[in-house]
Write an enzyme that holds these catalytic residues in place. Structure first.
Site, short mmCIF file in Angstrom:
data_model
loop_
_atom_site.label_atom_id
_atom_site.label_comp_id
_atom_site.label_asym_id
_atom_site.label_seq_id
_atom_site.Cartn_x
_atom_site.Cartn_y
_atom_site.Cartn_z
N HIS A 53 36.60 37.87 29.95
CA HIS A 53 36.05 36.93 30.39
C HIS A 53 36.53 35.56 30.20
O HIS A 53 36.63 35.33 29.83
CB HIS A 53 34.53 37.18 30.20
CG HIS A 53 34.15 36.54 28.67
ND1 HIS A 53 33.37 37.51 28.05
CD2 HIS A 53 34.39 35.33 27.74
CE1 HIS A 53 32.66 36.68 26.59
NE2 HIS A 53 33.62 35.60 27.51
N ASP A 79 37.50 40.06 26.35
CA ASP A 79 37.45 41.21 27.06
C ASP A 79 37.68 40.42 28.53
O ASP A 79 38.24 40.68 29.48
CB ASP A 79 36.26 41.74 27.09
CG ASP A 79 35.15 40.86 27.79
OD1 ASP A 79 35.87 39.37 27.81
OD2 ASP A 79 33.48 41.47 27.73
N ASP A 106 27.64 27.99 31.62
CA ASP A 106 27.32 29.69 31.13
C ASP A 106 25.94 28.75 29.93
O ASP A 106 26.05 28.14 29.62
CB ASP A 106 27.53 30.47 30.19
CG ASP A 106 28.47 30.28 29.29
OD1 ASP A 106 28.66 29.13 28.52
OD2 ASP A 106 29.72 31.31 29.45
N GLU A 162 31.92 38.73 32.67
CA GLU A 162 32.56 40.16 32.20
C GLU A 162 33.69 41.60 33.13
O GLU A 162 33.24 40.98 34.60
CB GLU A 162 31.18 41.09 32.11
CG GLU A 162 30.59 40.43 30.49
CD GLU A 162 31.18 39.77 30.18
OE1 GLU A 162 32.40 39.25 29.76
OE2 GLU A 162 30.83 39.94 28.04
C1 GLP Z 1 32.10 32.57 25.05
C2 GLP Z 1 31.71 31.67 26.33
C3 GLP Z 1 33.31 31.46 27.19
C4 GLP Z 1 34.08 31.39 25.68
C5 GLP Z 1 34.09 32.61 24.68
C6 GLP Z 1 35.30 32.21 24.13
O1 GLP Z 1 31.62 34.21 25.37
N1 GLP Z 1 31.03 32.67 27.06
O2 GLP Z 1 32.84 30.35 27.86
O3 GLP Z 1 35.45 31.36 26.27
O4 GLP Z 1 33.36 32.39 23.82
O5 GLP Z 1 35.03 32.39 22.38
P1 GLP Z 1 35.97 31.85 21.28
O6 GLP Z 1 36.39 30.09 21.55
O7 GLP Z 1 34.70 31.53 20.39
O8 GLP Z 1 36.30 32.46 21.22
#
Ligand code: GLP
Length: 275
Positions: free
Chosen positions: A150, A148, A79, A155
Site C-alpha cells: 500500500h 502489502d 492518510d 490496500e
Molecule cells: C502506514 C502508512 C503508510 C506508510 C506505512 C509504512 O501504513 N499509512 O503511508 O507507508 O505505514 O510504515 P513503516 O514506515 O512503519 O514501515
C-alpha cells in the site's frame, strides 16, 4: 505534463540504492531540503510510519542548523485513521505534530490531514480533495510503503484511479501497525486515505523504503507488473517517481546494478553522491 523521456530509456521510476537506512534517509532529506529551498511555497505531500522518522529528524536539523524555512509551505498528509482524535498518540496528526510540525516553523493553518473524526466521512474525503486542488496540487509527495504494497492506506485492490476515501485496513496492515497501538485489537479498522489517482496527480513522488522486510514488496512495486493488488505498482505510471531504498530493501531488485550505475553516472545525482 512534464515527462522525462530519452535519457531514462523509457524508465520513469528512478531507483536509488544507498548502503543503509541512515544514508537512504539522508538522501531523501537532501532532496526535500533542495526542493523547499528552490520553492518556499512548496506544496508538500507527507507520509507517516517508522521509516519517515529519520527523514523528519533531518528536516528538523536542517531547520535548526541551516535555517530551512517552512513558513510558506503547505502540507497534505496521505492518510488518517478513522475515529482517532488529533491528540490520540496513534493518530497521524499526533505523529506529525510530534515529529515535524511542532519542531519547525510551519504555519499550523497550512498543515492538512484528513479529519478521521468527521461525522460525514464521505463529505470529509471530498473536502480534502478540494483543498488539495485549491492549493494548486501537490508538488512533491513523500511516500512509504506497507508490506502489502500500500501507498497511503490504499490496500490491495484499490482502483488505480481512486480518490480520497475510507478504506478498511487489511490484516497485514493491522499486524504491521499494531505496535503503535499496543496490539491490533486497539487499532482502528478503517482510515481515510488519498486515492491512488490522487497520489498520481502530484508533480513528483519520492518513496523511501528500508529494511529487509520491504525487499519483496519493493521488487514487486518497481519491477513487477502494474496491478491494483499492489498499489505502489501504480507509481510506474507516474512521470517522475524517485524510489530510495537501502541495500537490505534492494536485495530482490533485478536491475540493482543498473540503478547503481545511473546514480553514479547521471549528472543530476552528482550533488547527492556522498564521498
Ligand atoms: C502506514 C502508512 C503508510 C506508510 C506505512 C509504512 O501504513 N499509512 O503511508 O507507508 O505505514 O510504515 P513503516 O514506515 O512503519 O514501515
Amino acid at each position: 505534463m512534464f515527462i522525462r523521456a530519452g535519457s531514462w530509456l523509457n524508465f520513469v521510476v528512478e531507483v536509488i540504492i544507498r548502503a543503509d537506512e541512515a544514508a537512504a534517509a539522508r538522501l531523501v532529506a537532501r532532496i526535500l531540503v533542495k526542493e523547499v529551498r528552490a520553492n518556499p511555497h512548496l506544496v508538500l505531500g507527507l507520509a507517516t510510519g517508522r521509516t519517515m522518522e529519520a527523514v523528519y529528524r533531518l528536516l528538523v536539523e536542517a531547520h535548526r542548523q541551516e535555517g530551512l524555512d517552512f513558513s510558506l509551505c503547505r502540507t497534505f498528509n496521505l492518510d488518517e485513521y478513522v475515529g482517532l482524535a488529533a491528540d490520540h498518540p496513534g493518530a497521524y496528526r499526533y505523529y506529525m505534530n510530534r515529529h515535524l510540525f511542532e519542531q519547525v516553523n510551519f504555519d499550523p493553518r497550512n498543515t492538512h490531514l484528513p479529519n478521521g473524526m468527521a461525522k460525514d466521512l464521505e463529505a470529509e474525503c471530498a473536502r480534502y480533495e478540494h483543498v488539495i486542488e485549491k492549493a494548486g496540487g501537490i508538488d512533491l509527495q513523500l511516500l512509504g510503503i506497507g508490506r502489502d504494497g500500500h501507498i497511503g492506506f490504499n490496500e490491495p485492490l484499490s482502483a488505480l484511479r481512486s480518490r480520497t476515501r475510507v478504506k478498511a485496513l487489511t490484516p497485514t496492515t493491522l499486524e504491521q501497525n499494531a505496535p503503535c497501538f499496543g496490539g491490533a485489537d486497539n487499532m482502528p479498522r478503517r482510515a481515510i486515505t488519498m486515492g491512488v489517482g490522487t497520489i498520481l496527480e502530484c508533480r513528483r513522488c519520492l518513496l523511501l523504503a528500508t529494511g529487509a522486510e520491504k525487499a519483496e514488496v519493493i521488487a514487486r512495486a518497481v519491477e513487477g507488473p502494474i496491478t491494483s493488488m499492489v498499489s505502489a505498482t501504480a507509481l510506474q505510471l507516474h512521470p517522475r517517481c524517485t524510489v530510495v531504498v537501502d541495500e537490505p530493501a534492494a536485495r530482490r531488485l533485478e536491475g540493482a546494478d543498473y540503478y547503481h550505475w545511473i546514480f553514479a553516472n547521471e549528472p543530476e545525482w552528482e550533488e547527492f553522491r556522498e564521498s
